[in-house]
Each structure stands twice: as structure tokens, then as C-alpha cells.
Design an enzyme around this catalytic site. Structure first.
Site, PDB file in Angstrom:
ATOM      1  N   CYS A 110      30.334  43.763  40.888  1.00  0.00           N
ATOM      2  CA  CYS A 110      31.667  43.525  41.446  1.00  0.00           C
ATOM      3  C   CYS A 110      31.924  44.518  42.559  1.00  0.00           C
ATOM      4  O   CYS A 110      32.923  45.245  42.539  1.00  0.00           O
ATOM      5  CB  CYS A 110      32.709  43.669  40.355  1.00  0.00           C
ATOM      6  SG  CYS A 110      32.311  42.677  38.920  1.00  0.00           S
TER       7      CYS A 110
HETATM    8  S1  SF4 Z   1      37.069  41.485  35.883  1.00  0.00           S
HETATM    9 FE1  SF4 Z   1      35.134  41.122  35.669  1.00  0.00          FE
HETATM   10  S2  SF4 Z   1      34.748  40.368  37.182  1.00  0.00           S
HETATM   11 FE2  SF4 Z   1      36.684  41.098  37.549  1.00  0.00          FE
HETATM   12  S3  SF4 Z   1      36.068  42.833  38.202  1.00  0.00           S
HETATM   13 FE3  SF4 Z   1      36.176  43.157  36.399  1.00  0.00          FE
HETATM   14  S4  SF4 Z   1      34.236  42.974  36.096  1.00  0.00           S
HETATM   15 FE4  SF4 Z   1      34.225  42.280  37.677  1.00  0.00          FE
END
Ligand code: SF4
Ligand code: SF4
Ligand code: SF4
Lengths: 111, 243, 515
Positions: A110
Site C-alpha cells: 500500500c
Molecule cells: S486498508 Fe488495507 S489496504 Fe487499505 S491500506 Fe490498509 S492495508 Fe492497505
């Protein structure tokens, strides 16, 4: 799979331009990748690329942006140790673009 | 002859409606929901979920939030249809239940609401390009069918009155497995034929939205996953496979 | 009137001008995004997850059978395929539709890509009268359409809020991706990353040694900044709290500033806590590909880490989809957590933790340290519509705002139709945070960015705070396209970190306002 052309030899890269066999990296190749990325390599770019390669050698991963900046601050002076400056050097981001030029795998997640 | 045909048709339609919808409901009820997926914020108790469902069913709450036009036409249609349907109980009960008598006068006007709602919904299928894009022929036909049912029914009420007493005798007969004579005026036959087709289509069409709503996990689940472990049977089997 | 095979692409791509209301509805631009294809997974990525390496020969039969299997295993999938009445209420609710105008990005049209095939093979009407109900055969074109458009859905659930039956396109997207994986047509971004989690414990591929070095470097930074030694422990057995943060919190900006915030809060709370190198990832991309098995596998790492380290509590860092999996699914996937302290929520969100401390007055806060910031908050979709914080429904909206208001003097909400349960996605969630989709990500971000521009005009808002790693990365990338600096995006705990005064911290007031 597409490839870079370096001094007559070919170096394979993936669909995003990251080389697939890390040991095939060379300074000439870095210049060629940089050119494809429209980055004009100067001393400061090289400073970053070298740091990335050293770090990768030790940790098998690119450093966190903050760690990179801290290192840059030490070697290039505090005015250059900022996220903004990193993006001036590598407009597509120090983590991704600089890694590509340094021949490291693309950091995933991410980020 | 015609009476027999319609009698058979209605028995057939009723069986398909009840069995078909029943099977679908059974399928919905038996299919597990492996994960807790209520659309939050969601109620944290069962009674809260009942309230949420109540608001959805009675006020079309989510639709209201989404689009005022669709809500307005949809509400006119559904509410009108409900009153009209309830009014029709007078043809099946003897003596007529008292609350059917009470809503009787409203039922008549409700048919206007129903037809206006349907016309509005249909117009949107032509006028709004997004809805035009998502409409299949069946979506138009469904509205046409409902409109035709409504209009033919209103026609019998306001234009060419049918022998309603005979109709009642016919349907009361059906309920006791006797076939009495059905009047043969065309409006009535059209009306009844269309109603029977609607009953037949119900379990194999999008009309399943009616039972579907109650089984929609994003609406009917309680928001308590941290407090209560939720586990589908097939998922429990995975666990037996060892972790 | 043949909704699924639209005419040749028309040219309109940039359907949204710079002005206008954030939720303005564009004209249809058929086929505008038809060619946008995210990179397919390599053979090794698919095989690592137990899927065929590439498209199998009998993909058609397998895909059709998989639809039936999912309809038997998942009530949501079955009901949602049946119940849609094509009312159109959802058609203008997807940020990707608003941003691109491509009708296949309307939630119901996105569902129809799969529903049309389901109808063809599994319903009476579709078997016998396909043209009547918009049913169609599964062909290679349809499969490719699935791949392209189910990777243009961030699984944000906005459409499910407005559908009268709660039909959640995210569920259909997840199922579609699972079907695609089953026939060997996985997406590189998601599948490569899940493989990394299975191999190294996190999305980045960060090994223990590197993680330790990073955390030590951060400890140095905090001490240099504050004069207080704040620890960020790694793999410490017997700690009370296991912190599960998205790995982006160990790597990217502004995420890492948030991690520093958590560390300071824990430090002030005086609790013992630790990060785990085995479960060094909050995110669970198994969700994105709709795979219960993969999601479970990743979740079980958290259970194992908690058991091995002997912790009493699990706290999640700022991570949107992760919190959905953590809050809503963890108990299902990796429970029961009877070995943890039952007096605390399992798992707990870091904001619940911080909020509790603020409420009890246990944090020394100097709000003026955030006075250079005029702030608004982005409700991350999966927190907003797929989870909760605190005891009350809607706590996921109140608690972050309460924390922000407690640490920052200038807070303003965006247009009510774009926040809380109606929040518009950042544009990068659900497995789309990959460079080749940047065009889509930018267009998908435009409703959010316009809502932000409104509060910038009305209240001079300068910064946006978020609680999801993806949101933060996405905004850092797209905000410059909408006239903001890339560092206009902040972690919520970065603001906490700015404002907190640690016990023994040197506060010289002149330099205090720097961030
Ligand atoms: S929620 Fe999941 S997807 Fe969104 S940032 Fe956090 S890790 Fe990454
Ligand atoms: S709002 Fe629901 S029922 Fe209406 S078209 Fe969209 S998905 Fe179908
Ligand atoms: S889940 Fe979100 S991204 Fe997907 S169709 Fe619905 S609104 Fe669009």
C-alpha cells in the site's frame, strides 16, 4: 518480455521496467533506465542510487523513504534531506523510480 | 370451457408462485453467509435489525437517500399496489373482513397512484440515459405488464363494469375446488390472464427482490462480530482441516 | 436497448471539468475505460496462491461451475444476483462512474457483467429467453470485460448504502475476481502481494532484519525530536499488546509519521507493546480477490503471532480494509480469541485506544502545535461502511473526528453527501493502487478532491487526514493533480504525534510549531 539494450547485451525487464535479474545491473544500465524514465543522472541521483544499492545489499529491500532521507541529509546536507527534494530528483517517487534505476525490485504494497 | 381454462390457469399459477417462491426462499435461507458484511453503521442488536428492515420495507429508506424521483414513483406504485391488493380481499372473503371494508374507498384511488408510479418508472427507463442503458427488454415488459394489469382493473371499475358478483363466486368456488361460471367480458379476461402470468413469472424474475430483501446480508445482519463469532458450516470444516 | 454490448467507444474521456459539485453526474461515455487493463499476474504469482498459472483450456466450464459453487456458498452472492430490479438508484453512486462516465462503472452495470452470465446458465428465463432478460454466453470478450471492469471497482460499498436491497457490488467484484483467479486470470498487484505476505509476513517483503533497522532508526528520530526515549519494540515476548500495522507504516510517507504517533501514545499509556515480524501486516489482500481461504491464511498469522508472543491484546494500526477484516472477519477467520484479555475489544483499533486516553485526560496535548494546519478528514470506505469503532453504530465516524478535534484547532468537515456512510473512495482501494491504473485512480479521486476543494474555498482547508495506508498513498500521488502538495495528506496519528507532549519532553515553544 521486453529488455534493455546495454553495450550489445540485453537485460530483461518486467512490464513496468524493473529488471528481472538483479545481478545484471551496471552503471551503464542505470543510465539507460534513467533515460527511459526521463531522469538526467547527476551526482545527487547517483548518491541516492548508491545508497539504495548498499542498503539493499544489507537488508534485501529498499529503505523506508524516511530512512533514505535521513541518510541523504547526512551526506548531502540538511537542505536536501526532504521528501520534496527526493521528488525533485525522482519525480515518480524515490521509492519506485529510484529503485528501478538502482536495479532493485519494485517495492509492493500500500505504498 | 373458458371458466375451466381460467380455473386451471389460476391453480397452475398459484402452485408455481407458492412452490417456486418457496423453493427460492429455501435456497436463500439455506445458503450460508460466510462473513459478517452488514453495511455499517448497522444495528448492534437483533431488534435493531428488525427496525432497520421495517424502515426499508415501509419507507424504502435507502432508496429515499439515493434518489427522490425513483423513491417517489416507486413508493406510489408499491403503496398503491398494496392497497389495491388488500382491497381485492373482498373477492375472496365472505363476509368481507371489516378492515377490507375500511380501506375499500382508498383502494380505488390507490389504483391511480399505482398507475402513475408505474408510468413514472417507465418514463425514466426512456428519459434517463443511465437507466436506459441498464434496462433489458424484460425490465420494460415487467412494467408494461403491471401497467396493463392496473389499467384493465381500473377499466372494469370506471369504464366497463364487469359482473363482480359472478367473479367473486368464481374465485370463492376455486377456493373450494368448484368451478363456477366466469363472466366473459374481455377486460376481465385480460386482467385475470395478466395477473396469472405475473404470478407465474414471480419466482423466476427480478420480482424476487421482495423475498430477497429479507435475506440481504448487508441489511439483515447484526453488527456484533467482535462479540460473537460467526462461522459458516463450510468454513467450520476448513478449521477441522487444521490450522 | 442491448445494454451489455455497447457501441464503439466514444471519445469522451475527461468528462469532469475542474468545477462543479463533487457528485455531478457525467454524460455516458460508452467504452471510455474498456481498454484499461491492470497487469496480469505472472505464473509464479498465481501458482503461489494455488491458482492455475495462466488461463486454463477449459476456463469456460470452470468459470461457469464456479459461479454455481459461489452461489451455493455465499448467500450475498446468490441474493444479489437475483434481487436487482434495475431501478437505477445506484447508477450515480460510484466514484469511478462519476469520474469516467463509463457506463460499465455504474454499480448495477458492473454487476450485470456477471449477472448476465449467471442468468444464461442458471436461470430459467436466461436459458430459454436470453435476449429478453439480457443474458449472454460466457465468451472470451466477456471474460476480458470482467477482468478490466472488476479491476475498476475499489470494493468501497458506496453503492450498497443506496440500493434498496443493500446489493453490494463489492461482493460481486470479489466473487468475479475469485472466478478469474480460479481460471488462471489473476491480477499481478494483488496476487504478488499476497504471495509476499505468505512468504515474509508483509506486503512489502520486509524481512525481520530490515524491519528492526527501520524501527531503530525511528526510535532515534523520536529521541532526537523530543529528547525522550520512546521504544518501538519488535518481537518482544510477554508484551501486553501486539500492534498490527499496515507495512506501509514501516515504509512510506506520511504513514510512518502515524506509526510514530502510535508509539508515543503507547509510551504515554505506559503499556508494554510489540510489533511482530511474523505478522507485520495489517492489510489482507485476500479480501480483494474474494478468497476466504487466502484471507484466512493471512489472518491466521496474526493469531499465531499473538500466541507465540503471549500478548493479551491486539491493536490494529491505521488501515482501512485491514480494519474491515480485523473488526468484521478476524473473529470468524482466526478466532476464537479466548486466550486474549476479554476486557478489551478483540481486536481494538488504535483510534479506540487513543480516544480512550484522550477522554480520560491521560494525554498531554498542545493543540497549537497543529495551528499551521487547517484540516478535514477522509472517511476511509471500508472503515465507514464495513466496520465500527467504539460501542455505538457510527463510532467509526465520531471517534476519529473526536481525536482530530482534540489535537487540532481548525477542523472542518466536507460536504455531508461525501463523508461518513456516504464517503467517496480515495480512488485507490480494493487492489487498484498500482501504477498502470493511475488514470482511473485520478478520475476516481475527483469527487473526493472536489469536495476537498470546496472546503478549501470555504474554510481555507490545507490538509487532509486519513486512516488507511492505501488512502494515504493514493492521495499523496493524486493530490498534486488537484492543486495540493503531496504532503497535504496526513496520518491521523501524525497529528496526534505533533500535538502530544511526552512526559519529560523539552518544549521550547518557538520551534514547537514545526511538523
Ligand atoms: S486498508 Fe488495507 S489496504 Fe487499505 S491500506 Fe490498509 S492495508 Fe492497505
Ligand atoms: S440500486 Fe440496487 S436494485 Fe437498483 S439498480 Fe442498483 S443494484 Fe439494482
Ligand atoms: S463498490 Fe464502490 S467502486 Fe465498486 S461499484 Fe460500488 S461504488 Fe463503485
Amino acid at each position: 518480455m521486453a529488455a534493455y539494450e546495454v553495450n550489445g547485451t540485453t537485460v530483461e525487464h518486467d512490464e513496468e521496467g524493473y529488471i528481472t535479474n538483479l545481478s545484471e545491473w551496471s552503471k551503464e544500465l542505470a543510465e539507460i533506465i534513467a533515460k527511459a524514465e526521463e531522469v538526467d543522472m547527476n551526482e545527487e541521483h547517483w548518491e541516492v542510487v548508491n545508497f539504495l544499492r548498499d542498503y539493499y545489499e544489507e537488508y534485501q529491500i529498499a529503505p523506508a523513504v524516511r530512512v533514505l532521507i535521513k541518510a541523504v541529509k547526512k551526506t548531502m546536507g540538511p537542505e536536501k534531506g526532504s521528501n520534496k527534494y527526493m521528488y525533485e530528483l525522482f519525480p515518480y517517487g524515490p521509492a519506485k523510480q529510484a529503485c528501478k534505476i538502482a536495479g532493485l525490485p519494485k517495492p509492493t504494497g500500500c505504498i | 370451457m373458458l371458466s375451466t381454462l381460467y380455473a386451471v390457469l389460476f391453480y397452475f399459477a398459484t402452485i408455481l408462485l407458492v412452490v417456486g417462491t418457496g423453493l427460492k426462499i429455501r435456497k436463500y435461507a439455506r445458503t450460508p453467509a460466510p462473513l459478517k458484511i452488514p453495511t455499517t453503521p448497522a444495528p448492534t442488536t437483533r431488534s435493531g435489525v428488525w427496525l432497520r428492515m421495517f424502515r426499508e420495507v415501509v419507507f424504502f429508506e435507502s432508496l429515499f437517500k439515493a434518489n427522490k424521483w425513483i423513491w417517489l414513483f416507486g413508493y406510489l406504485f408499491h403503496f398503491g399496489l398494496l392497497l389495491v391488493l388488500l382491497r381485492h380481499f373482498r373477492y375472496f372473503t365472505q363476509p368481507v373482513w371489516f378492515w377490507v371494508e375500511i380501506i375499500q374507498p382508498f383502494g380505488v384511488y390507490a389504483s391511480f397512484a399505482m398507475v402513475i408510479g408505474l408510468a413514472g418508472l417507465w418514463a425514466r427507463r426512456f428519459l434517463v440515459e443511465r437507466i436506459r442503458y441498464i434496462s433489458a427488454p424484460s425490465d420494460h415488459l415487467m412494467l408494461v405488464l403491471l401497467l396493463a394489469i392496473g389499467l384493465s382493473g381500473m377499466g372494469m371499475k370506471f369504464v366497463a363494469k364487469t359482473d363482480i358478483v359472478a367473479v367473486k363466486i368464481f374465485f370463492q368456488g376455486l377456493m373450494r375446488f368448484q368451478i363456477n361460471d366466469l363472466p366473459t367480458d374481455p377486460l376481465l379476461l385480460i386482467h385475470l390472464g395478466l395477473v396469472a402470468s405475473l404470478m407465474i413469472i414471480f419466482p423466476i424474475s427480478k420480482l424476487l427482490h421482495a423475498p430477497g430483501l429479507f435475506f440481504s446480508p448487508s441489511r439483515n445482519q447484526v453488527d456484533n462480530p467482535r462479540e460473537q463469532r460467526h462461522l459458516a458450516p463450510w468454513a467450520a470444516k476448513l478449521e477441522k482441516g487444521g490450522r | 436497448m442491448a445494454p451489455l454490448d455497447d457501441a464503439k467507444p466514444t471519445t469522451v474521456t475527461d468528462v469532469r471539468g475542474p468545477d462543479g459539485h463533487p457528485l455531478d453526474i457525467p454524460r455516458l461515455a460508452c467504452g471510455a475505460m474498456a481498454d484499461l487493463q491492470s497487469f496480469p499476474a505472472h505464473v509464479k504469482h498465481n501458482e503461489r496462491l494455488g491458482y492455475p498459472g495462466e488461463l486454463i483450456d477449459d476456463w469456460k466450464e470452470v468459470a461457469i461451475a464456479k459461479i454455481g459453487e459461489l452461489a451455493d456458498k455465499n448467500r450475498a452472492f446468490q441474493v444479489y444476483l437475483d434481487a436487482c430490479v434495475k431501478c437505477g438508484a445506484c447508477t450515480d453512486k460510484c466514484h469511478y462512474f462519476l469520474g469516467t462516465g463509463d457506463p460499465k462503472n455504474m454499480p448495477v452495470a458492473r454487476q450485470d457483467l456477471l449477472r448476465s452470465v449467471y442468468r444464461r446458465y442458471y436461470t430459467f428465463a436466461g436459458k430459454h429467453f436470453p435476449w429478453l432478460v439480457g443474458a449472454r454466453d460466457l465468451t472470451r470478450e466477456v471474460l476480458d470485460d470482467w477482468y478490466n471492469y472488476y479491476h475498476q471497482c475499489s470494493q468501497c460499498r458506496r453503492c450498497s448504502v443506496f440500493c434498496p436491497y443493500g446489493i453490494d457490488t463489492a461482493e460481486i467484484s470479489m466473487a468475479a475476481r475469485e472466478i478469474l483467479d480460479t481460471v488462471g486470470k489473476g491480477q499481478k498487484y494483488c496476487n504478488e502481494i499476497i504471495g509476499k505476505v505468505l512468504d515474509t509476513g508483509n506486503n512489502l517483503g520486509l524481512q525481520e532484519k530490515a524491519l528492526r533497522a527501520t524501527l531503530e532508526s525511528l526510535e532515534e528520530d523520536i529521541e532526537e525530536d523530543t529528547g525522550v526515549s520512546v521504544r518501538i519494540p519488535l518481537d518482544e515476548k510477554g508484551a501486553d499488546i501486539l500492534l498490527i500495522a499496515p507495512s506501509a507504516d514501516f515504509f512510506a510517507e506520511p504513514h510512518i509519521e502515524g506509526l510514530i504517533g502510535y508509539a508515543k501514545v503507547f509510551h504515554q499509556a505506559g503499556v508494554s507493546w510489540t510489533v511482530s515480524s511474523y505478522a507485520s501486516e495489517a492489510a489482507n489482500f485476500g479480501l480483494f480477490i474474494g478468497s476466504y481461504e487466502n484471507m484466512r491464511e493471512v489472518s491466521l498469522r496474526i493469531r499465531k503471532a499473538a500466541q507465540d508472543l503471549g500478548v493479551k491484546r491486539i491493536v490494529f494500526g491505521e488501515c482501512g480494509h485491514a480494519w474491515r477484516v480485523g473488526y468484521s472477519f478476524l473473529n470468524t477467520l482466526a478466532g476464537p480469541f479466548d486466550f486474549l484479555d476479554q476486557n478489551f475489544p478483540i481486536p481494538q483499533h488504535i483510534l479506540e485506544f487513543t480516544h480512550g486516553m484522550l477522554e480520560r485526560g491521560e494525554l498531554n496535548i498542545d493543540k497549537s502545535r497543529n495551528d499551521h494546519i487547517r484540516l478535514t478528514f477522509h472517511d476511509s470506505c471500508n472503515v465507514a461502511r464495513g466496520s465500527r469503532m467504539g460501542d455505538m453504530p457510527g463510532g467509526q465516524f465520531e471517534i476519529p473526528r473526536a481525536v482530530l478535534r482534540a489535537v487540532c484547532n481548525n477542523y472542518f468537515d466536507m460536504d455531508r453527501d461525501t463523508i461518513m456512510e456516504s464517503t467517496v473512495c480515495c480512488g485507490g482501494g480494493g487492489g487498484l493502487l498500482t501504477d498502470e491504473l493511475l488514470d482511473l485512480r485520478t478520475k476516481g479521486a475527483s469527487p473526493r478532491m472536489k469536495a476537498m476543494q470546496q472546503v478549501t474555498e470555504d474554510h481555507g482547508v490545507t490538509h487532509l487526514a486519513a486512516i488507511c495506508a492505501i488512502c494515504k498513498t493514493q492521495f499523496a500521488k493524486v493530490m498534486p493533480k488537484f492543486g495540493y502538495d503531496m504532503d497535504s495528506i496526513l496520518s491521523v496519528h501524525q497529528l496526534v504525534s505533533n500535538a502530544i507532549i511526552l512526559d519529560g519532553q523539552e518544549t521550547n515553544n518557538t520551534s514547537a510549531a514545526e511538523d
